[in-house]
Design an enzyme around this catalytic site. Structure first.
Site, PDB file in Angstrom:
ATOM      1  N   SER A  67       1.963-112.294  52.784  1.00  0.00           N
ATOM      2  CA  SER A  67       1.175-111.063  52.668  1.00  0.00           C
ATOM      3  C   SER A  67      -0.325-111.320  52.780  1.00  0.00           C
ATOM      4  O   SER A  67      -1.119-110.406  52.580  1.00  0.00           O
ATOM      5  CB  SER A  67       1.440-110.389  51.322  1.00  0.00           C
ATOM      6  OG  SER A  67       2.753-109.915  51.258  1.00  0.00           O
ATOM      7  N   TRP A  71      -5.595-115.993  52.928  1.00  0.00           N
ATOM      8  CA  TRP A  71      -6.836-115.213  53.017  1.00  0.00           C
ATOM      9  C   TRP A  71      -7.370-114.896  51.621  1.00  0.00           C
ATOM     10  O   TRP A  71      -8.563-115.082  51.339  1.00  0.00           O
ATOM     11  CB  TRP A  71      -6.542-113.926  53.797  1.00  0.00           C
ATOM     12  CG  TRP A  71      -7.729-113.103  54.160  1.00  0.00           C
ATOM     13  CD1 TRP A  71      -9.030-113.524  54.277  1.00  0.00           C
ATOM     14  CD2 TRP A  71      -7.734-111.701  54.467  1.00  0.00           C
ATOM     15  NE1 TRP A  71      -9.832-112.471  54.643  1.00  0.00           N
ATOM     16  CE2 TRP A  71      -9.073-111.349  54.763  1.00  0.00           C
ATOM     17  CE3 TRP A  71      -6.750-110.716  54.529  1.00  0.00           C
ATOM     18  CZ2 TRP A  71      -9.429-110.039  55.119  1.00  0.00           C
ATOM     19  CZ3 TRP A  71      -7.109-109.422  54.889  1.00  0.00           C
ATOM     20  CH2 TRP A  71      -8.425-109.090  55.175  1.00  0.00           C
ATOM     21  N   HIS A 131       3.578-116.650  43.510  1.00  0.00           N
ATOM     22  CA  HIS A 131       4.357-115.597  44.180  1.00  0.00           C
ATOM     23  C   HIS A 131       5.313-114.939  43.178  1.00  0.00           C
ATOM     24  O   HIS A 131       6.140-114.128  43.561  1.00  0.00           O
ATOM     25  CB  HIS A 131       5.221-116.192  45.297  1.00  0.00           C
ATOM     26  CG  HIS A 131       4.466-116.665  46.507  1.00  0.00           C
ATOM     27  ND1 HIS A 131       3.426-115.971  47.058  1.00  0.00           N
ATOM     28  CD2 HIS A 131       4.660-117.752  47.308  1.00  0.00           C
ATOM     29  CE1 HIS A 131       2.986-116.626  48.139  1.00  0.00           C
ATOM     30  NE2 HIS A 131       3.711-117.710  48.302  1.00  0.00           N
ATOM     31  N   SER A 161       6.184-112.116  59.941  1.00  0.00           N
ATOM     32  CA  SER A 161       5.398-113.296  59.589  1.00  0.00           C
ATOM     33  C   SER A 161       6.281-114.335  58.900  1.00  0.00           C
ATOM     34  O   SER A 161       6.228-115.530  59.201  1.00  0.00           O
ATOM     35  CB  SER A 161       4.249-112.878  58.662  1.00  0.00           C
ATOM     36  OG  SER A 161       3.465-113.984  58.318  1.00  0.00           O
ATOM     37  N   TYR A 215      -3.012-105.699  52.236  1.00  0.00           N
ATOM     38  CA  TYR A 215      -3.560-106.474  53.362  1.00  0.00           C
ATOM     39  C   TYR A 215      -4.122-105.533  54.425  1.00  0.00           C
ATOM     40  O   TYR A 215      -5.226-105.740  54.932  1.00  0.00           O
ATOM     41  CB  TYR A 215      -2.434-107.328  53.931  1.00  0.00           C
ATOM     42  CG  TYR A 215      -2.752-108.154  55.169  1.00  0.00           C
ATOM     43  CD1 TYR A 215      -3.169-109.473  55.046  1.00  0.00           C
ATOM     44  CD2 TYR A 215      -2.592-107.625  56.446  1.00  0.00           C
ATOM     45  CE1 TYR A 215      -3.431-110.246  56.177  1.00  0.00           C
ATOM     46  CE2 TYR A 215      -2.856-108.388  57.575  1.00  0.00           C
ATOM     47  CZ  TYR A 215      -3.265-109.698  57.438  1.00  0.00           C
ATOM     48  OH  TYR A 215      -3.519-110.458  58.554  1.00  0.00           O
ATOM     49  N   GLY A 287      -2.477-112.833  62.511  1.00  0.00           N
ATOM     50  CA  GLY A 287      -3.492-112.191  61.663  1.00  0.00           C
ATOM     51  C   GLY A 287      -3.784-110.754  62.067  1.00  0.00           C
ATOM     52  O   GLY A 287      -4.941-110.350  62.104  1.00  0.00           O
TER      53      GLY A 287
END
Ligand code: A3P
Length: 319
Positions: A67, A71, A131, A161, A215, A287
């Site tokens: 997720s 970043w 997580h 992803s 996100y 991304g």
């Protein structure tokens, strides 16, 4: 007759599906208190529950896998350490360290990497990542009032992803199998909807303790989200910093293109998942918001949308 034929076709299809999916499910995960965890992760969660000592000033970055953990780690690290390391400086740690390595994970299948003792040795305030669903967080985390930043993502993008990442380790993990399992709620730390709803409901009850981020929203407006993040982490940007463009510099440093281009993130292999060496570049794929559309058929997308919508109904959480 036609009806009977359809019925038996359906049974054969269901049997086929179970024949292929069940062994894979058993090989990859165990159902631990309602969540699908890798066998070693479940062991690690048990260990943490018994041994991990949270501190009131701990800050937890919590994400559903794929997720945007990498970043969020980069952003939170850069925000929290900006007095020591200016975003534009040549020696910034993010230029030479993979973001995954700058914020330790709580539960790792291999406790040798970050044993509980290693976590104890970290200076306060600790920036930690996990997580774990809210139901599996060590109970004292909530009792002590620790702050949590939660990041989730559009489920179809998570699936795509996740499939890309996991199929590097398990080549027989096809998109079709990943999709079918995901729709049953079976993926690491899944069901994804339980994970999302746990933190969502908690964030509604305790907004000062849980910052709930998406996100997709962050991608649309990273600057305002980074300001919110800094405020929540109790290190708000001053007016002077805002005037000097510190927020934008930090967003640029942590942008997908910038991080992906760095040598430390684009080359080499690291073992962050217990004996499973994986390319550092695997954490920087496309991304993008909506990349699912290049992989899922409209039928697959509708099926997953319908499941997620049904699970989220009445909660106020939407994607
Ligand atoms: P894609 O596979 O869709 O490209 P995680 O860090 O939780 O494993 O999530 C990985 C996902 O976040 C990948 O998505 C990856 O490309 C994306 N990502 C990594 N760094 C990012 C960044 N700086 N900005 C936006 N997305 C990023």
């Amino acid at each position: 007759m036609a009806e009977a034929q359809r019925e038996s076709d359906h049974e054969v299809a269901a049997w086929d599906e179970e024949e292929t999916l069940a062994p894979m499910r058993q090989r990859l995960w165990v159902l631990y208190r309602g969540y699908w965890l890798k066998h070693q992760t479940a062991e690690s969660v048990r260990l943490l529950e018994a041994q991990f000592e949270p501190r009131p000033d701990d800050l937890f970055l919590v994400t559903y896998p794929k997720s945007g953990t990498t970043w969020l780690k980069a952003l939170a690290f850069a925000v929290a350490n900006r007095q020591r390391h200016a975003a534009g400086s040549d020696g910034h740690p993010l230029l030479t360290n993979h973001p995954q390595d700058l914020v330790p994970f709580l539960e790792l299948p291999d406790r040798r990497v970050h044993p509980v003792a290693g976590l104890d040795a970290l200076a306060s305030p600790r920036l930690l990542c996990t997580h774990m669903p809210v139901a599996l967080l060590p109970p004292r985390v909530s009792a002590l009032g620790c702050q949590v930043v939660y990041l989730c993502r559009e489920p179809k993008d998570v699936l795509v992803s996740y499939w890309h990442f996991a199929s590097k380790v398990h080549p027989d993990f096809t998109l079709d199998k990943a999709f079918q399992l995901f729709c049953q709620g079976v993926s690491s730390y899944g069901p994804i909807w339980e994970h999302y709803l746990g933190y969502w409901r908690q964030s509604l009850m305790e907004p000062h303790k849980i910052l709930f981020l998406k996100y997709d929203d962050m991608m649309a407006d990273p600057v305002s989200h980074v300001k919110t993040l800094a405020k929540f982490l109790r290190v708000p940007f001053s007016d002077d910093e805002v005037r000097r463009g510190v927020v934008e510099a930090l967003v640029d440093l942590c942008s997908f293109d910038k991080l992906k281009s760095l040598q430390v993130n684009s080359s080499g292999v690291s073992d962050r998942i217990a004996g499973v060496p994986i390319e550092n570049s695997s954490y920087f794929r496309a991304g993008k918001v909506g990349d699912w559309a290049t992989h899922l058929t409209p039928e697959m997308a509708k099926k997953l949308d319908d499941i997620v919508e049904e699970k989220m109904r009445g909660s106020g959480l939407k994607f």
